[in-house]
Design an enzyme around this catalytic site. Structure first.
Site, short mmCIF file in Angstrom:
data_model
loop_
_atom_site.label_atom_id
_atom_site.label_comp_id
_atom_site.label_asym_id
_atom_site.label_seq_id
_atom_site.Cartn_x
_atom_site.Cartn_y
_atom_site.Cartn_z
N ASP A 1 -24.86 -45.79 -14.47
CA ASP A 1 -23.80 -45.24 -15.33
C ASP A 1 -24.27 -45.10 -16.78
O ASP A 1 -25.03 -45.93 -17.28
CB ASP A 1 -22.58 -46.17 -15.25
N ASN B 1 -25.09 -41.86 -18.27
CA ASN B 1 -25.91 -40.67 -18.55
C ASN B 1 -25.23 -39.75 -19.57
O ASN B 1 -25.89 -39.21 -20.47
CB ASN B 1 -26.13 -39.86 -17.27
N ARG C 1 -22.90 -40.44 -21.87
CA ARG C 1 -22.87 -41.01 -23.23
C ARG C 1 -24.25 -40.97 -23.87
O ARG C 1 -24.39 -40.73 -25.07
CB ARG C 1 -22.34 -42.46 -23.18
N ASN D 1 -16.60 -37.89 -7.92
CA ASN D 1 -17.30 -37.07 -8.91
C ASN D 1 -17.05 -35.57 -8.74
O ASN D 1 -17.35 -34.78 -9.63
CB ASN D 1 -18.81 -37.33 -8.90
C1 FPP Z 1 -22.58 -41.67 -14.09
O1 FPP Z 1 -22.82 -41.47 -15.45
C2 FPP Z 1 -23.71 -41.13 -13.35
C3 FPP Z 1 -23.62 -40.19 -12.40
C4 FPP Z 1 -22.35 -39.60 -11.95
C5 FPP Z 1 -24.85 -39.69 -11.74
C6 FPP Z 1 -25.92 -40.70 -11.59
C7 FPP Z 1 -27.13 -40.10 -11.02
C8 FPP Z 1 -28.39 -40.31 -11.46
C9 FPP Z 1 -28.69 -41.23 -12.56
C10 FPP Z 1 -29.56 -39.71 -10.82
C11 FPP Z 1 -29.40 -39.65 -9.35
C12 FPP Z 1 -30.61 -39.35 -8.66
C13 FPP Z 1 -30.62 -38.88 -7.40
C14 FPP Z 1 -31.89 -38.74 -6.73
C15 FPP Z 1 -29.38 -38.52 -6.70
P1 FPP Z 1 -21.76 -40.66 -16.28
O2 FPP Z 1 -22.14 -39.23 -16.27
O3 FPP Z 1 -20.39 -40.96 -15.79
O4 FPP Z 1 -21.97 -41.26 -17.71
P2 FPP Z 1 -20.85 -41.48 -18.81
O5 FPP Z 1 -19.95 -42.55 -18.28
O6 FPP Z 1 -21.62 -41.93 -19.99
O7 FPP Z 1 -20.16 -40.17 -19.03
#
Ligand code: FPP
Length: 249
Positions: free
Chosen positions: A20, A22, A24, A68
């Site tokens: 989690d 990415n 931010r 998601n």
């Molecule tokens: C949540 O962060 C993350 C995700 C929904 C995707 C996570 C996936 C990866 C890190 C790579 C996956 C790799 C493969 C091979 C499938 P967010 O976007 O909710 O972050 P935020 O809470 O900061 O907005």
């Protein structure tokens, strides 16, 4: 005589991570969220590379949740492209290094190309057994439990099982995690402290470590710090503590 210091808890065999933060991470840099997700793939590569030497044999990561889909279409499209990004660069090496890849989650709703790619990653690594990587993709803990219940109900309807045959062990054999050892440790970076529908059944006796780092910045040192914290936990599974003093819980 002074009491011996408590034995450290053995290294976790099965670690799971909610990747989690990415979005931010990208926002803080003035970048589109897509670049945060791509940086998240790089953090996954670092983590998979480091895990075996730290005693971890099973690593399960949350790549895309059944919730998601509610994100903007462009972001969903980017998230759907992440397995290709990862497997294009790393599958051959994973295969060579003995990593068995499994993709947990529902295939319905995914494009035929993506389904083919996930199935291929599983097939190409099916003979491996040095390290086990589970990518939960289009996965939800509740959906996985519902799917297990449906599978068992179908066995009953077909006359292959009776309702009274069902116990926890049999139910667990219908979950995505049926071949995996118990989840010992769940790590969630990004400062959030919740499970978000990940591994609901499997979390029963897992330890949780929450870290204040955004997933794209997650490093081997963060993984080591989580293992260090885990080693200080007294795992009781509902029994008495190791020192015989019963605390609440
Ligand atoms: C949540 O962060 C993350 C995700 C929904 C995707 C996570 C996936 C990866 C890190 C790579 C996956 C790799 C493969 C091979 C499938 P967010 O976007 O909710 O972050 P935020 O809470 O900061 O907005």
């Amino acid at each position: 005589m002074a009491a011996a210091p408590p034995e450290p808890t053995a290294a976790p065999l099965h670690v799971a991570i909610v990747m989690d933060g990415n979005g931010r991470w990208a926002k803080r840099r003035g970048l589109p969220r897509t670049l945060g997700h791509r940086a998240g793939v790089e953090a996954l590569k670092r983590t998979v590379a480091a895990a075996p030497a730290l005693g971890i044999k099973w690593l399960t990561v949350f790549g895309f949740s059944t919730e998601n889909w509610s994100r903007p279409a462009a972001e969903v499209a980017e998230l759907m492209a992440l397995p290709k990004r990862y497997f294009d660069s790393d599958l051959t090496r994973l295969e060579r290094e003995g990593v068995r890849v499994r993709c947990w989650g529902r295939r319905e709703g995914l494009s035929p190309e993506l389904v083919k790619m996930l199935d291929e990653a599983e097939a190409r690594t099916a003979h491996n057994d040095t390290f086990f990587l589970q990518i939960a993709f289009n996965y939800g803990g509740q959906a996985d439990i519902v799917d297990a219940a449906r599978a068992f109900a179908a066995e009953v309807a077909a006359g292959r099982a009776r309702p009274e045959d069902l116990d926890e062990a049999m139910f667990a054999r219908h979950l995505s995690s049926r071949d995996a050892p118990p989840t010992d440790l769940i790590i969630r970076p990004s400062g959030e402290q919740r499970l978000s529908n990940f591994l609901l059944w499997e979390a029963a006796y897992a330890e949780f470590v929450f870290q204040d780092v955004l997933w794209p910045d997650f490093s081997v040192d963060h993984l080591k710090a989580a293992l260090e914290e885990f080693s200080r936990r007294d795992r009781r599974y509902g029994g008495t503590p190791a020192d015989g003093v019963l605390a609440a819980g």
